[in-house]
Design a protein around this motif. Structure first.
Motif, mmCIF file in Angstrom:
data_model
loop_
_atom_site.group_PDB
_atom_site.id
_atom_site.type_symbol
_atom_site.label_atom_id
_atom_site.label_comp_id
_atom_site.label_asym_id
_atom_site.label_seq_id
_atom_site.Cartn_x
_atom_site.Cartn_y
_atom_site.Cartn_z
ATOM 1 N N GLY A 36 -3.552 5.967 1.795
ATOM 2 C CA GLY A 36 -3.175 5.933 3.165
ATOM 3 C C GLY A 36 -4.268 5.420 4.101
ATOM 4 N N MET A 37 -5.445 4.810 3.645
ATOM 5 C CA MET A 37 -6.403 4.221 4.547
ATOM 6 C C MET A 37 -6.188 2.671 4.482
ATOM 7 N N ASP A 38 -6.317 2.006 5.866
ATOM 8 C CA ASP A 38 -6.495 0.773 6.091
ATOM 9 C C ASP A 38 -7.527 -0.050 4.954
ATOM 10 N N THR A 39 -8.974 0.581 5.004
ATOM 11 C CA THR A 39 -9.923 0.004 4.197
ATOM 12 C C THR A 39 -10.350 1.174 3.155
ATOM 13 N N PRO A 40 -9.841 1.589 2.262
ATOM 14 C CA PRO A 40 -10.147 2.537 1.408
ATOM 15 C C PRO A 40 -11.710 2.120 0.815
ATOM 16 N N PRO A 41 -12.631 3.410 0.533
ATOM 17 C CA PRO A 41 -13.629 3.048 0.098
ATOM 18 C C PRO A 41 -13.582 2.989 -1.614
ATOM 19 N N ALA A 42 -14.446 2.150 -2.128
ATOM 20 C CA ALA A 42 -14.393 1.985 -3.503
ATOM 21 C C ALA A 42 -14.910 3.245 -4.098
ATOM 22 N N LEU A 43 -14.525 3.464 -5.376
ATOM 23 C CA LEU A 43 -15.014 4.784 -6.185
ATOM 24 C C LEU A 43 -15.763 4.141 -7.357
ATOM 25 N N LEU A 44 -16.917 4.812 -7.192
ATOM 26 C CA LEU A 44 -18.074 4.295 -8.072
ATOM 27 C C LEU A 44 -18.482 5.665 -8.925
ATOM 28 N N LEU A 45 -18.116 5.481 -10.399
ATOM 29 C CA LEU A 45 -18.062 6.583 -11.324
ATOM 30 C C LEU A 45 -19.523 6.602 -12.151
ATOM 31 N N GLN A 46 -19.919 7.622 -12.316
ATOM 32 C CA GLN A 46 -21.141 7.720 -13.343
ATOM 33 C C GLN A 46 -21.088 8.970 -14.086
ATOM 34 N N GLY A 47 -21.196 8.712 -15.242
ATOM 35 C CA GLY A 47 -21.395 9.933 -16.215
ATOM 36 C C GLY A 47 -21.191 9.505 -17.846
ATOM 37 N N ASP A 48 -21.525 10.607 -18.600
ATOM 38 C CA ASP A 48 -21.739 10.081 -20.057
ATOM 39 C C ASP A 48 -20.249 10.023 -20.630
ATOM 40 N N LEU A 49 -20.494 9.556 -21.759
ATOM 41 C CA LEU A 49 -18.994 9.180 -22.406
ATOM 42 C C LEU A 49 -18.485 10.700 -22.636
ATOM 43 N N GLY A 50 -17.107 10.715 -22.214
ATOM 44 C CA GLY A 50 -16.501 11.795 -22.384
ATOM 45 C C GLY A 50 -16.692 12.853 -21.421
ATOM 46 N N SER A 51 -17.114 12.364 -20.106
ATOM 47 C CA SER A 51 -17.357 13.183 -18.975
ATOM 48 C C SER A 51 -16.259 13.398 -18.097
ATOM 49 N N GLY A 52 -15.303 12.436 -17.968
ATOM 50 C CA GLY A 52 -13.829 12.880 -17.464
ATOM 51 C C GLY A 52 -13.696 11.496 -16.405
ATOM 52 N N LYS A 53 -14.411 10.282 -16.655
ATOM 53 C CA LYS A 53 -14.129 9.317 -15.584
ATOM 54 C C LYS A 53 -12.737 8.816 -15.802
ATOM 55 N N THR A 54 -12.498 8.241 -17.003
ATOM 56 C CA THR A 54 -11.160 7.989 -17.233
ATOM 57 C C THR A 54 -10.026 8.931 -16.949
ATOM 58 N N THR A 55 -10.440 10.198 -17.212
ATOM 59 C CA THR A 55 -9.159 11.201 -16.824
ATOM 60 C C THR A 55 -8.992 11.043 -15.375
ATOM 61 N N LEU A 56 -9.953 11.113 -14.791
ATOM 62 C CA LEU A 56 -9.974 11.110 -13.037
ATOM 63 C C LEU A 56 -9.141 9.772 -12.815
ATOM 64 N N VAL A 57 -9.198 8.685 -13.346
ATOM 65 C CA VAL A 57 -8.762 7.341 -12.922
ATOM 66 C C VAL A 57 -7.137 7.612 -13.346
ATOM 67 N N ARG A 58 -6.659 8.291 -14.619
ATOM 68 C CA ARG A 58 -5.533 8.512 -15.004
ATOM 69 C C ARG A 58 -4.718 9.261 -13.903
ATOM 70 N N GLY A 59 -5.445 10.094 -13.447
ATOM 71 C CA GLY A 59 -4.787 11.085 -12.334
ATOM 72 C C GLY A 59 -4.476 10.276 -11.134
ATOM 73 N N PHE A 60 -5.332 9.605 -10.656
ATOM 74 C CA PHE A 60 -5.560 8.548 -9.668
ATOM 75 C C PHE A 60 -4.197 7.849 -9.700
ATOM 76 N N VAL A 61 -4.256 6.887 -10.517
ATOM 77 C CA VAL A 61 -3.144 5.874 -10.796
ATOM 78 C C VAL A 61 -1.718 6.423 -10.907
ATOM 79 N N GLU A 62 -1.684 7.394 -11.982
ATOM 80 C CA GLU A 62 -0.415 7.893 -12.240
ATOM 81 C C GLU A 62 0.189 8.548 -10.961
ATOM 82 N N SER A 63 -0.436 8.753 -9.753
ATOM 83 C CA SER A 63 0.388 9.457 -8.597
ATOM 84 C C SER A 63 0.624 8.614 -7.729
ATOM 85 N N LEU A 64 0.447 7.251 -7.925
ATOM 86 C CA LEU A 64 0.661 6.066 -7.063
ATOM 87 C C LEU A 64 2.017 5.547 -7.393
ATOM 88 N N PRO A 65 2.729 5.084 -6.173
ATOM 89 C CA PRO A 65 4.209 4.362 -6.595
ATOM 90 C C PRO A 65 3.765 3.296 -7.648
#
Length: 156
Positions: free
Chosen positions: A26-55
């Motif tokens: 809903g933002m005109d200029t959304p901030p970038a999401l910069l993710l840092q964590g070990d392998l298997g920490s949940g980075k791609t899981t968060l992205v999946r939830g993010f993307v799958e909730s968008l039209p």
């Protein structure tokens, strides 16, 4: 400004991704999401939830772009999902920097620690996963006004 969260399981990680998508889309200029964590920490899981909730997500297959560096998802707004894991010590191509400057695209970068901080976007939300006895701990740090607004909206 920062916020510390505990994510007890992958469902909580997906839910946070969905909440972030709701706020950023809903933002005109959304901030970038910069993710840092070990392998298997949940980075791609968060992205999946993010993307799958968008039209438009029904046409998107969310996966870590480790081998092709970037996945572009046909959502509204569009999402550019970068993974810098294979670029350690090398510079990404201009597509990343173009994405940072495109207000019509939400940019998400995994393994951001492989990009020197001096070339991170000024408007970003830095998410750092750390191990926890149960689930995962996550610290969100706001860089810029839009990112501060997101962190404020996520506070309990």
């Amino acid at each position: 400004m920062s916020l510390k969260l505990h994510l007890p399981d992958s469902d909580a990680t997906v839910a946070l991704g969905q909440r972030l998508a709701s706020l950023l889309s809903g933002m005109d200029t959304p901030p970038a999401l910069l993710l840092q964590g070990d392998l298997g920490s949940g980075k791609t899981t968060l992205v999946r939830g993010f993307v799958e909730s968008l039209p438009g997500a029904e046409a998107a297959e969310v996966s870590s772009p480790s081998f092709n560096i970037c996945n572009l998802y046909p959502t509204t707004p569009g999402v550019a999902h970068f993974d810098l894991y294979r670029l350690e010590g090398m510079s990404p191509d201009d597509a990343l920097f173009d994405s940072f400057e495109d207000p019509a695209t939400i940019t998400i970068v995994e393994w951001i620690q492989f990009l020197p901080t001096e070339i991170w976007p000024a408007e970003a939300l830095f998410l750092e996963w750390t191990p926890s006895d149960t689930g995962r701990s996550l610290v969100l740090r706001a860089m810029g006004k839009a990112a501060r607004d997101v962190v404020d909206a996520l506070r309990p």
